[in-house]
Design an enzyme around this catalytic site. Structure first.
Site, PDB file in Angstrom:
ATOM      1  N   ARG A  18       0.845  -1.210   0.000  1.00  0.00           N
ATOM      2  CA  ARG A  18       0.000   0.000   0.000  1.00  0.00           C
ATOM      3  C   ARG A  18       0.881   1.261   0.000  1.00  0.00           C
ATOM      4  O   ARG A  18       0.595   2.234  -0.679  1.00  0.00           O
ATOM      5  CB  ARG A  18      -0.911   0.037   1.227  1.00  0.00           C
ATOM      6  CG  ARG A  18      -1.757  -1.199   1.437  1.00  0.00           C
ATOM      7  CD  ARG A  18      -3.085  -1.155   0.719  1.00  0.00           C
ATOM      8  NE  ARG A  18      -3.870  -2.324   1.039  1.00  0.00           N
ATOM      9  CZ  ARG A  18      -3.874  -3.477   0.342  1.00  0.00           C
ATOM     10  NH1 ARG A  18      -3.151  -3.597  -0.754  1.00  0.00           N
ATOM     11  NH2 ARG A  18      -4.617  -4.506   0.726  1.00  0.00           N
ATOM     12  N   GLU A  73     -13.673 -14.865   9.716  1.00  0.00           N
ATOM     13  CA  GLU A  73     -13.634 -14.293   8.360  1.00  0.00           C
ATOM     14  C   GLU A  73     -13.304 -15.361   7.314  1.00  0.00           C
ATOM     15  O   GLU A  73     -12.135 -15.617   7.031  1.00  0.00           O
ATOM     16  CB  GLU A  73     -12.600 -13.149   8.295  1.00  0.00           C
ATOM     17  CG  GLU A  73     -12.540 -12.514   6.901  1.00  0.00           C
ATOM     18  CD  GLU A  73     -11.523 -11.375   6.782  1.00  0.00           C
ATOM     19  OE1 GLU A  73     -10.797 -11.118   7.755  1.00  0.00           O
ATOM     20  OE2 GLU A  73     -11.462 -10.760   5.711  1.00  0.00           O
ATOM     21  N   LYS A 105     -17.420 -12.154   9.447  1.00  0.00           N
ATOM     22  CA  LYS A 105     -16.916 -11.182   8.463  1.00  0.00           C
ATOM     23  C   LYS A 105     -16.853 -11.868   7.103  1.00  0.00           C
ATOM     24  O   LYS A 105     -15.830 -12.457   6.735  1.00  0.00           O
ATOM     25  CB  LYS A 105     -15.535 -10.672   8.904  1.00  0.00           C
ATOM     26  CG  LYS A 105     -14.887  -9.712   7.915  1.00  0.00           C
ATOM     27  CD  LYS A 105     -13.710  -8.966   8.528  1.00  0.00           C
ATOM     28  CE  LYS A 105     -12.981  -8.152   7.476  1.00  0.00           C
ATOM     29  NZ  LYS A 105     -12.016  -7.213   8.031  1.00  0.00           N
ATOM     30  N   SER A 151     -14.462  -5.614   2.327  1.00  0.00           N
ATOM     31  CA  SER A 151     -14.761  -4.950   1.045  1.00  0.00           C
ATOM     32  C   SER A 151     -14.174  -5.724  -0.138  1.00  0.00           C
ATOM     33  O   SER A 151     -14.716  -5.646  -1.252  1.00  0.00           O
ATOM     34  CB  SER A 151     -14.293  -3.495   1.039  1.00  0.00           C
ATOM     35  OG  SER A 151     -12.927  -3.366   1.308  1.00  0.00           O
ATOM     36  N   GLY A 152     -13.078  -6.427   0.062  1.00  0.00           N
ATOM     37  CA  GLY A 152     -12.601  -7.411  -0.908  1.00  0.00           C
ATOM     38  C   GLY A 152     -12.101  -6.894  -2.244  1.00  0.00           C
ATOM     39  O   GLY A 152     -11.961  -7.673  -3.177  1.00  0.00           O
ATOM     40  N   GLY A 153     -11.873  -5.593  -2.371  1.00  0.00           N
ATOM     41  CA  GLY A 153     -11.415  -5.064  -3.660  1.00  0.00           C
ATOM     42  C   GLY A 153     -12.515  -4.349  -4.426  1.00  0.00           C
ATOM     43  O   GLY A 153     -12.297  -3.909  -5.558  1.00  0.00           O
ATOM     44  N   ARG A 210      -9.502  -1.776   2.696  1.00  0.00           N
ATOM     45  CA  ARG A 210      -9.268  -0.893   1.556  1.00  0.00           C
ATOM     46  C   ARG A 210     -10.363   0.140   1.346  1.00  0.00           C
ATOM     47  O   ARG A 210     -10.077   1.303   1.050  1.00  0.00           O
ATOM     48  CB  ARG A 210      -9.083  -1.740   0.282  1.00  0.00           C
ATOM     49  CG  ARG A 210      -7.730  -2.401   0.220  1.00  0.00           C
ATOM     50  CD  ARG A 210      -7.704  -3.533  -0.769  1.00  0.00           C
ATOM     51  NE  ARG A 210      -8.442  -4.702  -0.296  1.00  0.00           N
ATOM     52  CZ  ARG A 210      -8.573  -5.833  -0.983  1.00  0.00           C
ATOM     53  NH1 ARG A 210      -8.038  -5.939  -2.184  1.00  0.00           N
ATOM     54  NH2 ARG A 210      -9.224  -6.864  -0.480  1.00  0.00           N
TER      55      ARG A 210
HETATM   56  C1  5MM Z   1      -6.559  -4.944   6.319  1.00  0.00           C
HETATM   57  O1  5MM Z   1      -6.301  -6.042   5.493  1.00  0.00           O
HETATM   58  C2  5MM Z   1      -6.232  -7.336   6.096  1.00  0.00           C
HETATM   59  C3  5MM Z   1      -5.050  -7.895   5.376  1.00  0.00           C
HETATM   60  O2  5MM Z   1      -4.297  -8.632   6.065  1.00  0.00           O
HETATM   61  P1  5MM Z   1      -2.994  -9.387   5.446  1.00  0.00           P
HETATM   62  O3  5MM Z   1      -1.904  -8.385   5.395  1.00  0.00           O
HETATM   63  O4  5MM Z   1      -2.776 -10.448   6.450  1.00  0.00           O
HETATM   64  O5  5MM Z   1      -3.358  -9.898   4.077  1.00  0.00           O
HETATM   65  C4  5MM Z   1      -7.472  -8.190   5.683  1.00  0.00           C
HETATM   66  O6  5MM Z   1      -7.589  -9.391   6.400  1.00  0.00           O
HETATM   67  C5  5MM Z   1      -8.721  -7.407   5.868  1.00  0.00           C
HETATM   68  O7  5MM Z   1      -9.018  -7.285   7.225  1.00  0.00           O
HETATM   69  C6  5MM Z   1      -9.931  -8.015   5.172  1.00  0.00           C
HETATM   70  O8  5MM Z   1      -9.600  -8.687   3.983  1.00  0.00           O
HETATM   71  C7  5MM Z   1     -10.862  -6.879   4.837  1.00  0.00           C
HETATM   72  O9  5MM Z   1     -10.151  -5.923   4.095  1.00  0.00           O
HETATM   73  P2  5MM Z   1     -10.764  -5.399   2.722  1.00  0.00           P
HETATM   74  O10 5MM Z   1      -9.686  -4.548   2.137  1.00  0.00           O
HETATM   75  O11 5MM Z   1     -11.085  -6.634   1.917  1.00  0.00           O
HETATM   76  O12 5MM Z   1     -11.990  -4.636   3.149  1.00  0.00           O
END
Ligand code: 5MM
Length: 343
Positions: A33, A180, A222, A264-266, A295
């Site tokens: 990021r 999750e 989640k 949010s997943g992208g 994200r």
């Molecule tokens: C914040 O992103 C987390 C990523 O962790 P890693 O560095 O271990 O991959 C991730 O688990 C996040 O909490 C969830 O995927 C939700 O984030 P998004 O971006 O999908 O909303």
């Protein structure tokens, strides 16, 4: 297990109008990021960035019920020496912690992964509780590939087993588990295939939680939303995503679960907000429905901040705005023109 306490915290994490900030990027992910905004990923820069978010007083006090932290962050102090955890608590939000140790390839299941981190987990939970964590998070990752091949039953079952063992340990230590099971948006599959796989994964997860005696009243789910793969030519409308996501959740998630907080997943910032809002407008929800975005909450403030102290106030405004938009979505009160007004 103190179920009353767990239930109280789970309800607070998904209180109407509020949601969760997923700020638990591991060092590798935050590095990517920061690369995108040209900022070196040093411990001090990571601290400054996250301190900027946690000091965004409007977002934190009105719309962010909890923050998921990474191991480094839960131990860090702000520039003035205040523990970052205290900043979160002072704003009226709950600190939580990511406890999984990331994914490894699953043998004989090409391209599929298993999340690791169960060894020594009880001891780590005890330490994190001492550092202020009220909840924890474990993310399982399921990919969608060729039908009958990916996901494999082995990957779905092994990840459900890890999630359930993690959740049971958390509850035994009076920490609310965020469970999750993320079905990835990558790939060219359509929305119906996402619905089919998400339903399978959720059913397997809840069956395994039951076998491991996890109290549903003391957890937060989640999940991903039901959306077409990023490479699919068949796009879905906001109403179709809301309708298919709710159909899958209602078929798989018992009403005893107090709250569901989506990842949010992208998705784009606005799509993640619009989909959540549309689900609330549909009404008749047996659980609280909220957000736990990484994200979709951070992309805007990260881009504005770009590592420059003179951008902190503007970045905080961008974060407050996204938090407010998603807070409104948890009430079915978001409108697209609120986005235009802010732009
Ligand atoms: C914040 O992103 C987390 C990523 O962790 P890693 O560095 O271990 O991959 C991730 O688990 C996040 O909490 C969830 O995927 C939700 O984030 P998004 O971006 O999908 O909303």
């Amino acid at each position: 297990m103190n179920l009353e306490q767990l239930n109280k915290v789970a309800a607070a994490m998904t209180a109407p109008g509020r949601g969760i900030l997923a700020a638990d990027e591991s060092t590798g992910t935050i590095g990517k990021r920061f690369d995108a905004i040209g900022v070196p990923s040093t411990p001090d820069n990571r601290r400054d960035y996250r301190e900027m978010l946690f000091r965004s007083s409007e977002a934190m006090s009105k719309y962010i019920a909890g923050v998921i932290l990474y191991d480094e962050t839960i131990r860090q102090n702000a520039k003035d020496g205040t523990p970052l955890v205290k900043l979160i608590e002072k704003a009226g939000s709950l600190p939580g912690i990511k406890v999984d140790k990331g994914t490894k390839l699953l043998p004989f299941c090409p391209g599929e992964v298993i999340t690791e981190g169960l060894d020594g987990l009880r001891e780590r939970l005890v330490e994190y509780r001492g550092l202020g964590a009220k909840f924890a998070k474990w993310r399982a990752v399921i990919d969608i590939g060729e039908r009958h091949v990916v996901p494999s039953y082995a990957a779905v079952a092994a990840n459900a087993q890890a999630l359930a063992r993690y959740a049971a340990l958390c509850q035994d230590e009076t920490i609310v588990p965020i469970v999750e099971p993320e079905v990835l948006m990558d790939g060219g599959h359509d929305i119906d295939r996402c619905a089919e796989v998400t339903q399978w994964v959720l059913k397997e997860t809840f069956h395994t939680l039951f076998l491991n005696r996890v109290a549903l009243e003391g957890m937060v789910l989640k999940p991903n939303m039901v959306v077409p793969g990023k490479k699919s030519a068949k796009r879905a409308s906001v109403d179709e995503v809301a309708e298919k996501t709710l159909r899958v959740l209602k078929a798989s998630v018992p009403a005893a679960v107090p709250g569901i907080a989506f990842l949010s997943g992208g998705q784009s910032d606005e799509a993640a907000t619009a989909h959540l809002d549309a689900m609330h407008r549909a009404g008749g929800l047996p659980w609280r429905l909220s957000f736990s975005y990484g994200r979709a909450l951070q992309h805007a403030p990260q881009t504005v901040w770009a590592g420059k102290p003179e951008n902190v106030a503007a970045a905080q405004r961008a974060f407050n705005h996204r938090a407010m938009m998603n807070g409104l979505a948890t009430l079915g009160q978001w409108q697209a023109d609120l986005e235009r007004k802010a732009a």
